[in-house]
Design an enzyme around this catalytic site. Structure first.
Site, PDB file in Angstrom:
ATOM      1  N   LYS A   1       0.889  -1.257   0.086  1.00  0.00           N
ATOM      2  CA  LYS A   1      -0.119   0.121  -0.036  1.00  0.00           C
ATOM      3  C   LYS A   1       0.903   1.361  -0.091  1.00  0.00           C
ATOM      4  O   LYS A   1       0.578   2.111  -0.734  1.00  0.00           O
ATOM      5  CB  LYS A   1      -0.924  -0.077   1.084  1.00  0.00           C
ATOM      6  CG  LYS A   1      -1.431   1.477   1.498  1.00  0.00           C
ATOM      7  CD  LYS A   1      -2.474   1.415   2.754  1.00  0.00           C
ATOM      8  CE  LYS A   1      -1.821   1.859   3.837  1.00  0.00           C
ATOM      9  NZ  LYS A   1      -1.534   3.347   4.113  1.00  0.00           N
ATOM     10  N   ASN A   2       1.788   1.313   0.776  1.00  0.00           N
ATOM     11  CA  ASN A   2       2.618   2.617   1.016  1.00  0.00           C
ATOM     12  C   ASN A   2       3.582   2.943  -0.007  1.00  0.00           C
ATOM     13  O   ASN A   2       3.980   3.963  -0.154  1.00  0.00           O
ATOM     14  CB  ASN A   2       3.344   2.708   2.306  1.00  0.00           C
ATOM     15  CG  ASN A   2       2.188   2.780   3.651  1.00  0.00           C
ATOM     16  OD1 ASN A   2       1.143   3.007   3.144  1.00  0.00           O
ATOM     17  ND2 ASN A   2       2.606   2.440   4.778  1.00  0.00           N
TER      18      ASN A   2
ATOM     19  N   CYS B   1      -4.855  12.112  10.671  1.00  0.00           N
ATOM     20  CA  CYS B   1      -5.729  10.987  11.200  1.00  0.00           C
ATOM     21  C   CYS B   1      -5.538  10.813  12.566  1.00  0.00           C
ATOM     22  O   CYS B   1      -4.749  11.476  13.024  1.00  0.00           O
ATOM     23  CB  CYS B   1      -5.686   9.862  10.234  1.00  0.00           C
ATOM     24  SG  CYS B   1      -3.956   9.277  10.511  1.00  0.00           S
TER      25      CYS B   1
ATOM     26  N   ARG C   1       0.285  14.602  12.366  1.00  0.00           N
ATOM     27  CA  ARG C   1       0.618  14.520  10.998  1.00  0.00           C
ATOM     28  C   ARG C   1       1.073  15.729  10.280  1.00  0.00           C
ATOM     29  O   ARG C   1       0.397  16.061   9.186  1.00  0.00           O
ATOM     30  CB  ARG C   1      -0.406  13.648  10.253  1.00  0.00           C
ATOM     31  CG  ARG C   1      -1.140  12.641  10.991  1.00  0.00           C
ATOM     32  CD  ARG C   1      -0.031  11.306  11.444  1.00  0.00           C
ATOM     33  NE  ARG C   1       0.534  10.715  10.282  1.00  0.00           N
ATOM     34  CZ  ARG C   1      -0.183   9.686   9.569  1.00  0.00           C
ATOM     35  NH1 ARG C   1      -1.352   9.404  10.027  1.00  0.00           N
ATOM     36  NH2 ARG C   1       0.482   9.045   8.519  1.00  0.00           N
TER      37      ARG C   1
ATOM     38  N   ARG D   1      -8.871   0.266   3.356  1.00  0.00           N
ATOM     39  CA  ARG D   1      -8.005   1.057   2.927  1.00  0.00           C
ATOM     40  C   ARG D   1      -6.570   0.391   2.910  1.00  0.00           C
ATOM     41  O   ARG D   1      -5.842   0.692   1.856  1.00  0.00           O
ATOM     42  CB  ARG D   1      -7.630   2.152   3.842  1.00  0.00           C
ATOM     43  CG  ARG D   1      -8.781   3.300   4.068  1.00  0.00           C
ATOM     44  CD  ARG D   1      -8.371   4.345   4.799  1.00  0.00           C
ATOM     45  NE  ARG D   1      -7.310   4.949   4.292  1.00  0.00           N
ATOM     46  CZ  ARG D   1      -6.072   5.537   5.064  1.00  0.00           C
ATOM     47  NH1 ARG D   1      -6.253   5.878   6.223  1.00  0.00           N
ATOM     48  NH2 ARG D   1      -4.997   5.696   4.387  1.00  0.00           N
TER      49      ARG D   1
HETATM   50  C1  EPZ Z   1       4.059   6.898   6.543  1.00  0.00           C
HETATM   51  O1  EPZ Z   1       3.207   8.028   7.080  1.00  0.00           O
HETATM   52  C2  EPZ Z   1       3.022   5.808   6.358  1.00  0.00           C
HETATM   53  N1  EPZ Z   1       1.962   6.289   5.365  1.00  0.00           N
HETATM   54  C3  EPZ Z   1       2.465   5.345   7.674  1.00  0.00           C
HETATM   55  O2  EPZ Z   1       1.862   4.118   7.570  1.00  0.00           O
HETATM   56  C4  EPZ Z   1       3.623   5.016   8.583  1.00  0.00           C
HETATM   57  O3  EPZ Z   1       3.258   4.839   9.953  1.00  0.00           O
HETATM   58  C5  EPZ Z   1       4.881   6.165   8.589  1.00  0.00           C
HETATM   59  O4  EPZ Z   1       4.983   6.488   7.413  1.00  0.00           O
HETATM   60  C6  EPZ Z   1       5.885   5.797   9.275  1.00  0.00           C
HETATM   61  O5  EPZ Z   1       6.471   4.619   8.734  1.00  0.00           O
HETATM   62  C7  EPZ Z   1       2.184   6.177   3.890  1.00  0.00           C
HETATM   63  O6  EPZ Z   1       3.285   5.820   3.691  1.00  0.00           O
HETATM   64  C8  EPZ Z   1       1.076   6.678   3.164  1.00  0.00           C
HETATM   65  P1  EPZ Z   1       6.281  10.165   8.504  1.00  0.00           P
HETATM   66  P2  EPZ Z   1       3.945   9.567   7.035  1.00  0.00           P
HETATM   67  O7  EPZ Z   1       6.401  11.255   7.738  1.00  0.00           O
HETATM   68  O8  EPZ Z   1       4.841   9.577   5.729  1.00  0.00           O
HETATM   69  C9  EPZ Z   1       6.523  13.405  11.891  1.00  0.00           C
HETATM   70  C10 EPZ Z   1      -0.247   2.982   7.726  1.00  0.00           C
HETATM   71  O9  EPZ Z   1      -0.713   2.361   8.600  1.00  0.00           O
HETATM   72  N2  EPZ Z   1       6.596  14.282  10.846  1.00  0.00           N
HETATM   73  O10 EPZ Z   1       7.449   9.124   8.329  1.00  0.00           O
HETATM   74  O11 EPZ Z   1       3.078  10.521   7.415  1.00  0.00           O
HETATM   75  C11 EPZ Z   1       5.231  12.643  11.839  1.00  0.00           C
HETATM   76  O12 EPZ Z   1       4.445  13.678  12.816  1.00  0.00           O
HETATM   77  C12 EPZ Z   1       0.377   4.455   7.684  1.00  0.00           C
HETATM   78  O13 EPZ Z   1       0.013   2.464   6.543  1.00  0.00           O
HETATM   79  C13 EPZ Z   1       6.905  15.546  11.101  1.00  0.00           C
HETATM   80  O14 EPZ Z   1       7.166  15.971  12.363  1.00  0.00           O
HETATM   81  O15 EPZ Z   1       4.769   9.389   8.387  1.00  0.00           O
HETATM   82  C14 EPZ Z   1       5.728  11.417  12.724  1.00  0.00           C
HETATM   83  O16 EPZ Z   1       5.569  11.689  14.070  1.00  0.00           O
HETATM   84  C15 EPZ Z   1      -0.050   5.080   9.007  1.00  0.00           C
HETATM   85  N3  EPZ Z   1       7.047  16.546  10.209  1.00  0.00           N
HETATM   86  C16 EPZ Z   1       7.042  11.226  12.173  1.00  0.00           C
HETATM   87  O17 EPZ Z   1       7.447  12.363  11.691  1.00  0.00           O
HETATM   88  C17 EPZ Z   1       6.756  16.142   8.784  1.00  0.00           C
HETATM   89  O18 EPZ Z   1       6.911  16.902   7.796  1.00  0.00           O
HETATM   90  C18 EPZ Z   1       6.995   9.975  11.086  1.00  0.00           C
HETATM   91  O19 EPZ Z   1       6.037  10.331   9.986  1.00  0.00           O
HETATM   92  C19 EPZ Z   1       6.430  14.748   8.497  1.00  0.00           C
HETATM   93  C20 EPZ Z   1       6.322  13.885   9.575  1.00  0.00           C
END
Ligand code: EPZ
Length: 427
Positions: A24-25, A119, A124, A406
């Site tokens: 998915k990701n 979400c 996020r 999803r």
């Molecule tokens: C991706 O989300 C995945 N989604 C998530 O999977 C997954 O949990 C996550 O990566 C971590 O592996 C998709 O790939 C579509 P991050 P993403 O940016 O990119 C902070 C699922 O269940 N952050 O790696 O949104 C953020 O708040 C979903 O399949 C910032 O602070 O995650 C978090 O604490 C849920 N500023 C941490 O970094 C930013 O600009 C990691 O988030 C971006 C992120």
């Protein structure tokens, strides 16, 4: 359909073989990335899940031609793309829409995008995405009133960018924009997840030059034009882990096919530490992982980390598994600030879980969970509740399964083929 639920008659050992679908990701990044080509891309092994369907609709709203060829491949022809304003409800309802920022900015140097809401697993933010786009020379304006982000650039020029937070989304998004910037971009403190590598490989198939994905530094040499290509999405690391955990939670014996074992090392290690056997094999065509469990799991401690650490997306499912361990497990969530919404639902099933602090749950194992009516609050919380229902005695009704749809393709048929008793019910 918000009125559907899964009815699970628990306590059945999962036994047999299951084949994992496309990731998915990786899919929700590669589909928008395809518009960089301005030609036709053909994607194989995309999972039939809601998020993929949503992206098909979003690209069509932008004027892209998207259809399925024979053999179940998605064909994306972005020659006809004429609209760089993605402002529909479909866009704002899916976080991964943010990849349109990098893709449309990379190709058209302008984009207007409805922001995804955070979400329920945390705020996020997208500050690191914006930091990267600005470093490449874009003007980025965040309209928090209307929840819209606008970006435009005379041109994009390669830059050195250090991410303050390891972010999958920001790493991928900036890679997309940088692939068509002038000159070289160096990204540091990047995410190394398998789907980051998959997107880099896809970009290179389109004629980009992306080196180092999966390591700490990614170097991108921008190109003025990319071209169409064919590509097959990698197997889903998180679906694989979910089935590994479900096999162990039901004291089953399951062969999980179409996997990449190296992607699963942290999960295999933790399941073996809890007493499961995890056997890696190759049947001449596919790699597989076989998970066998014959006893009550030993308590283990979990700390979620960026890849190759234990994935945050499997923190919720493995907690369900550890509810029936023979000791006390500590589960520390270091990636998201609010990823414990499943705890109250597991407690309805008799689980003994206390919060040591806002990011650490203490799970005191009990002999068995008991069936109950429980409610999913997000995709992986839903997966957690499915694992709990499969392992529990009695009948469990998992509600809000639109969250599960999803991210998991044909879940109930895959589980029933392994001997589970799962029925999709509707009011
Ligand atoms: C991706 O989300 C995945 N989604 C998530 O999977 C997954 O949990 C996550 O990566 C971590 O592996 C998709 O790939 C579509 P991050 P993403 O940016 O990119 C902070 C699922 O269940 N952050 O790696 O949104 C953020 O708040 C979903 O399949 C910032 O602070 O995650 C978090 O604490 C849920 N500023 C941490 O970094 C930013 O600009 C990691 O988030 C971006 C992120």
């Amino acid at each position: 359909m918000q009125k559907e639920w899964y009815e699970i008659k628990g306590g059945k050992r999962l036994e047999g073989t299951v084949t994992i679908s496309g990731a998915k990701n990786a899919s929700v990044a590669i589909i928008p990335a395809a518009v960089l080509a301005g030609e036709t891309c053909v994607l194989e092994n995309l999972p039939h899940i809601q998020d993929v369907q949503s992206f098909k609709e979003i690209l069509e709203e932008l004027g892209v031609t998207v259809d399925y060829t024979d053999g179940d491949c998605m064909r994306i022809d972005s020659r006809t793309l004429k609209n760089t304003k993605a402002l529909s409800e479909a866009v704002s309802s899916m976080r991964a829409s943010y990849y349109l920022l990098g893709a449309l900015l990379g190709r058209f140097h302008e984009v207007e995008l409805a922001l995804p809401g955070g979400c329920v697993i945390g705020a996020r933010p997208i500050d690191q995405h914006i930091k990267g786009m600005r470093a490449l020379g874009a003007e980025v304006e965040l309209d928090c009133e209307k929840n819209i982000v606008r970006a435009k650039a005379q041109k994009l020029v390669g830059a050195e960018i250090y991410f303050d937070v390891v972010s999958v989304g920001a790493t991928i998004n900036v890679m997309l924009a940088a692939s068509m910037a002038e000159g070289t971009t160096v990204l540091s403190n990047v995410a190394k997840e398998p789907h980051v590598v998959d997107v880099a490989n896809f970009l290179n198939m389109m004629g980009a030059t992306v080196k180092g994905a999966g390591t700490d530094v990614i170097r991108i040499t921008g190109k003025p034009k990319l071209h169409g290509c064919g590509y097959a999405i990698i197997p889903d690391q998180i679906e694989t882990g979910t089935f590994m955990i479900a096999a162990a939670a039901t004291m089953g014996d399951v062969i999980i096919k179409n996997v990449i074992p190296t992607h699963m090392e942290s999960v295999s290690a933790k399941l073996m530490e809890s007493g499961a056997r995890v056997i890696e094999g190759d049947d001449g065509r596919d790699f597989y992982l076989r998970v066998i469990m014959n006893e009550r799991p030993r308590a283990i401690n979990i700390k979620t980390l960026p890849y190759p650490g234990f994935p945050t997306d499997l923190q919720q499912p493995i907690m369900a598994y550890l509810c029936a361990s023979n000791g006390v497990s500590a589960i520390n969530e270091t990636i998201f600030e609010n990823r414990f919404n499943h705890v109250k639902e597991l407690r309805r099933m008799g689980a003994s879980i206390s919060m040591k602090d806002s990011n650490t749950a203490k799970v005191k194992g009990i002999p068995s969970l008991r069936g109950a009516d429980i409610y999913a609050s997000d995709l992986r919380a839903g997966a957690s509740l499915m694992v709990a229902g499969l392992a529990a005695s009695g009948t469990t009704n998992v509600h809000n399964i639109h969250f599960i749809d999803r991210g998991y393709e044909f879940l109930e048929s895959k589980l029933c083929a392994l001997g589970a008793e799962v029925k999709r019910r509707e009011k």
